[in-house]
Scaffold this motif. Structure first.
Motif, PDB file in Angstrom:
ATOM      1  N   SER A   1      30.860 -20.514  -0.998  1.00 48.83           N
ATOM      2  CA  SER A   1      30.244 -20.681  -2.320  1.00 48.83           C
ATOM      3  C   SER A   1      29.540 -19.425  -2.788  1.00 48.83           C
ATOM      4  N   GLU A   2      29.070 -18.587  -1.866  1.00 45.08           N
ATOM      5  CA  GLU A   2      28.336 -17.377  -2.225  1.00 45.08           C
ATOM      6  C   GLU A   2      29.256 -16.209  -2.519  1.00 45.08           C
ATOM      7  N   LYS A   3      30.487 -16.269  -2.064  1.00 48.43           N
ATOM      8  CA  LYS A   3      31.375 -15.117  -2.192  1.00 48.43           C
ATOM      9  C   LYS A   3      31.760 -14.825  -3.634  1.00 48.43           C
ATOM     10  N   GLY A   4      31.573 -15.788  -4.521  1.00 45.53           N
ATOM     11  CA  GLY A   4      31.943 -15.559  -5.913  1.00 45.53           C
ATOM     12  C   GLY A   4      30.799 -15.142  -6.803  1.00 45.53           C
ATOM     13  N   THR A   5      29.628 -14.881  -6.233  1.00 44.90           N
ATOM     14  CA  THR A   5      28.463 -14.565  -7.071  1.00 44.90           C
ATOM     15  C   THR A   5      28.411 -13.105  -7.478  1.00 44.90           C
ATOM     16  N   GLY A   6      29.197 -12.255  -6.836  1.00 46.24           N
ATOM     17  CA  GLY A   6      29.270 -10.856  -7.237  1.00 46.24           C
ATOM     18  C   GLY A   6      28.019 -10.065  -6.928  1.00 46.24           C
ATOM     19  N   ALA A   7      27.757  -9.054  -7.776  1.00 46.43           N
ATOM     20  CA  ALA A   7      26.676  -8.109  -7.521  1.00 46.43           C
ATOM     21  C   ALA A   7      25.310  -8.776  -7.517  1.00 46.43           C
ATOM     22  N   ARG A   8      25.115  -9.784  -8.389  1.00 42.59           N
ATOM     23  CA  ARG A   8      23.810 -10.439  -8.453  1.00 42.59           C
ATOM     24  C   ARG A   8      23.470 -11.098  -7.125  1.00 42.59           C
TER      25      ARG A   8
ATOM     26  N   SER B   1      23.990 -20.251   2.443  1.00 44.48           N
ATOM     27  CA  SER B   1      25.252 -20.873   2.046  1.00 44.48           C
ATOM     28  C   SER B   1      26.212 -21.045   3.218  1.00 44.48           C
ATOM     29  N   ALA B   2      25.999 -20.275   4.293  1.00 38.69           N
ATOM     30  CA  ALA B   2      26.892 -20.342   5.448  1.00 38.69           C
ATOM     31  C   ALA B   2      26.490 -21.427   6.433  1.00 38.69           C
ATOM     32  N   VAL B   3      25.309 -21.996   6.254  1.00 44.58           N
ATOM     33  CA  VAL B   3      24.810 -22.989   7.221  1.00 44.58           C
ATOM     34  C   VAL B   3      24.231 -24.201   6.493  1.00 44.58           C
ATOM     35  N   GLU B   4      24.841 -24.601   5.400  1.00 43.63           N
ATOM     36  CA  GLU B   4      24.353 -25.755   4.654  1.00 43.63           C
ATOM     37  C   GLU B   4      24.392 -26.995   5.539  1.00 43.63           C
ATOM     38  N   GLY B   5      23.322 -27.773   5.511  1.00 44.85           N
ATOM     39  CA  GLY B   5      23.242 -28.966   6.333  1.00 44.85           C
ATOM     40  C   GLY B   5      22.654 -28.737   7.707  1.00 44.85           C
ATOM     41  N   LYS B   6      22.457 -27.478   8.075  1.00 46.45           N
ATOM     42  CA  LYS B   6      21.881 -27.147   9.376  1.00 46.45           C
ATOM     43  C   LYS B   6      20.382 -26.868   9.217  1.00 46.45           C
ATOM     44  N   PRO B   7      19.637 -26.818  10.332  1.00 46.49           N
ATOM     45  CA  PRO B   7      18.196 -26.545  10.246  1.00 46.49           C
ATOM     46  C   PRO B   7      17.913 -25.241   9.512  1.00 46.49           C
ATOM     47  N   VAL B   8      16.758 -25.178   8.840  1.00 47.92           N
ATOM     48  CA  VAL B   8      16.410 -24.001   8.043  1.00 47.92           C
ATOM     49  C   VAL B   8      16.354 -22.740   8.900  1.00 47.92           C
ATOM     50  N   SER B   9      16.094 -22.880  10.177  1.00 51.07           N
ATOM     51  CA  SER B   9      16.016 -21.710  11.056  1.00 51.07           C
ATOM     52  C   SER B   9      17.372 -21.061  11.285  1.00 51.07           C
ATOM     53  N   ALA B  10      18.452 -21.720  10.873  1.00 42.77           N
ATOM     54  CA  ALA B  10      19.787 -21.162  11.078  1.00 42.77           C
ATOM     55  C   ALA B  10      20.089 -20.019  10.116  1.00 42.77           C
ATOM     56  N   SER B  11      19.349 -19.922   9.019  1.00 42.23           N
ATOM     57  CA  SER B  11      19.568 -18.848   8.053  1.00 42.23           C
ATOM     58  C   SER B  11      18.369 -17.900   8.062  1.00 42.23           C
TER      59      SER B  11
ATOM     60  N   LEU C   1       5.680 -21.773  -3.862  1.00 43.05           N
ATOM     61  CA  LEU C   1       6.973 -22.307  -4.282  1.00 43.05           C
ATOM     62  C   LEU C   1       6.854 -23.822  -4.387  1.00 43.05           C
ATOM     63  N   VAL C   2       7.136 -24.378  -5.571  1.00 41.66           N
ATOM     64  CA  VAL C   2       6.957 -25.814  -5.774  1.00 41.66           C
ATOM     65  C   VAL C   2       8.267 -26.561  -5.961  1.00 41.66           C
ATOM     66  N   ALA C   3       9.361 -25.855  -6.190  1.00 37.77           N
ATOM     67  CA  ALA C   3      10.643 -26.548  -6.359  1.00 37.77           C
ATOM     68  C   ALA C   3      11.801 -25.590  -6.109  1.00 37.77           C
ATOM     69  N   GLU C   4      12.882 -26.133  -5.575  1.00 35.16           N
ATOM     70  CA  GLU C   4      14.134 -25.402  -5.397  1.00 35.16           C
ATOM     71  C   GLU C   4      15.264 -26.352  -5.754  1.00 35.16           C
ATOM     72  N   GLU C   5      16.042 -25.987  -6.771  1.00 31.44           N
ATOM     73  CA  GLU C   5      17.081 -26.869  -7.286  1.00 31.44           C
ATOM     74  C   GLU C   5      18.414 -26.136  -7.343  1.00 31.44           C
ATOM     75  N   GLY C   6      19.484 -26.919  -7.416  1.00 26.22           N
ATOM     76  CA  GLY C   6      20.806 -26.347  -7.564  1.00 26.22           C
ATOM     77  C   GLY C   6      21.475 -26.053  -6.237  1.00 26.22           C
ATOM     78  N   PRO C   7      22.752 -25.673  -6.269  1.00 24.55           N
ATOM     79  CA  PRO C   7      23.497 -25.362  -5.046  1.00 24.55           C
ATOM     80  C   PRO C   7      23.044 -24.055  -4.413  1.00 24.55           C
ATOM     81  N   ALA C   8      23.394 -23.863  -3.144  1.00 26.23           N
ATOM     82  CA  ALA C   8      22.957 -22.672  -2.411  1.00 26.23           C
ATOM     83  C   ALA C   8      23.443 -21.390  -3.060  1.00 26.23           C
ATOM     84  N   HIS C   9      24.619 -21.430  -3.721  1.00 22.37           N
ATOM     85  CA  HIS C   9      25.155 -20.199  -4.299  1.00 22.37           C
ATOM     86  C   HIS C   9      24.564 -19.887  -5.675  1.00 22.37           C
ATOM     87  N   ASP C  10      23.849 -20.848  -6.269  1.00 27.13           N
ATOM     88  CA  ASP C  10      23.262 -20.611  -7.588  1.00 27.13           C
ATOM     89  C   ASP C  10      21.965 -21.417  -7.726  1.00 27.13           C
ATOM     90  N   PRO C  11      20.958 -21.111  -6.905  1.00 27.53           N
ATOM     91  CA  PRO C  11      19.729 -21.905  -6.918  1.00 27.53           C
ATOM     92  C   PRO C  11      18.790 -21.505  -8.055  1.00 27.53           C
TER      93      PRO C  11
END
Length: 249
Positions: free
Chosen positions: A105-112, A32-42, A181-191
């Motif tokens: 976007s991730e800061k509001g997800t709490g304990a989960r 969530s901190a590097v959205e839009g950047k290469p996958v290696s950034a996270s 893994l065949v699919a990943e949907e939704g925003p980074a904070h709630d995939p």
């Protein structure tokens, strides 16, 4: 806290000063901190590597330490030690939580959200340590952090769907399940992740979850139910394309 301060604290926890600071920076960075950047950034790629390295280290150790255990007991013990519950606890006890770089976007997800992030970052740190310092240093870190929690009683816990499926397929089909893994949907904070499980190249289960491991667990449970019912849910050629039966889930 500055990134340099976070890195210094992680290095203290690991007992290793990283020559490649990009590795350890990525290991503690949530997607969530590097959205839009290469996958290696996270941490995602390092998490993949760390999961495999961690599994190999723990499998070797439990095999050597408990010669009286059979395959099923060793499987349950290993699964318990590399479970999300265990790794989240280990990472939390080490003080890794406040060091994770997360997006707004991730800061509001709490304990989960933190539970999942702790597990993922621990595995990513293992992967980064392996690449930067080698096997011996990685082995030391795992032994110092995970193995204080080891107990033969962990082999007696109710078996998870993934380890149960592994027991069944190895016993009946003489091969281990493979997860894809065949699919990943939704925003980074709630995939939402979707995975399938294959045995000898043939799909036998499908599942969804809020994490990759959660979707794998759901796929394993689906596979067990299908095997029990005598419905394997595979295509004739073993392909993983969705069938109507799987789309309905």
């Amino acid at each position: 806290m500055k990134t340099s301060e976070r890195i210094a604290e992680v290095e203290r926890i690991c007992g290793h000063k990283f020559a490649n600071r990009d590795l350890i920076t990525s290991a503690i960075t949530h997607p969530s901190a590097v959205e839009g950047k290469p996958v290696s950034a996270s941490y995602e790629r390092l998490e993949f590597l760390g999961d495999s390295i961690l599994g190999a280290i723990i499998a070797t150790e439990v095999f050597e330490r408990f010669p009286q255990m059979d395959e099923g007991e060793l499987t349950r013990l290993k699964i318990s030690l590399v479970s999300g519950e265990m790794l989240s606890k280990v990472a939390g006890d080490l003080g890794i939580g406040p060091l994770i770089i997360v997006g707004e976007s991730e800061k509001g997800t709490g304990a989960r959200g933190m539970h999942s992030a702790l597990e993922n970052v621990y595995e990513a740190i293992v992967g980064a340590l392996y690449l930067d310092a080698g096997y011996d240093e990685t082995h030391r870190f795992v032994m110092e952090t995970v193995f204080p929690h080891i107990s033969p009683k962990l082999a007696e816990r109710p078996i998870s769907p993934k380890s149960r499926l592994q027991e069944v397929t190895q016993r009946d089909l003489r091969c281990a399940p493979e997860y894809k893994l065949v699919a990943e949907e939704g925003p980074a904070h709630d995939p939402t992740f979707t995975s399938v499980v294959l045995v000898d190249g043939r799909r036998i289960g499908r599942g969804k979850g809020s994490s990759k491991k959660g979707s794998e667990t759901a796929a394993a449970l689906d596979a067990l139910e299908r095997l029990q019912a005598g419905k394997h849910g595979t295509t004739d050629d073993g392909a993983v394309e969705d069938s109507q039966d799987f789309d309905e889930q």
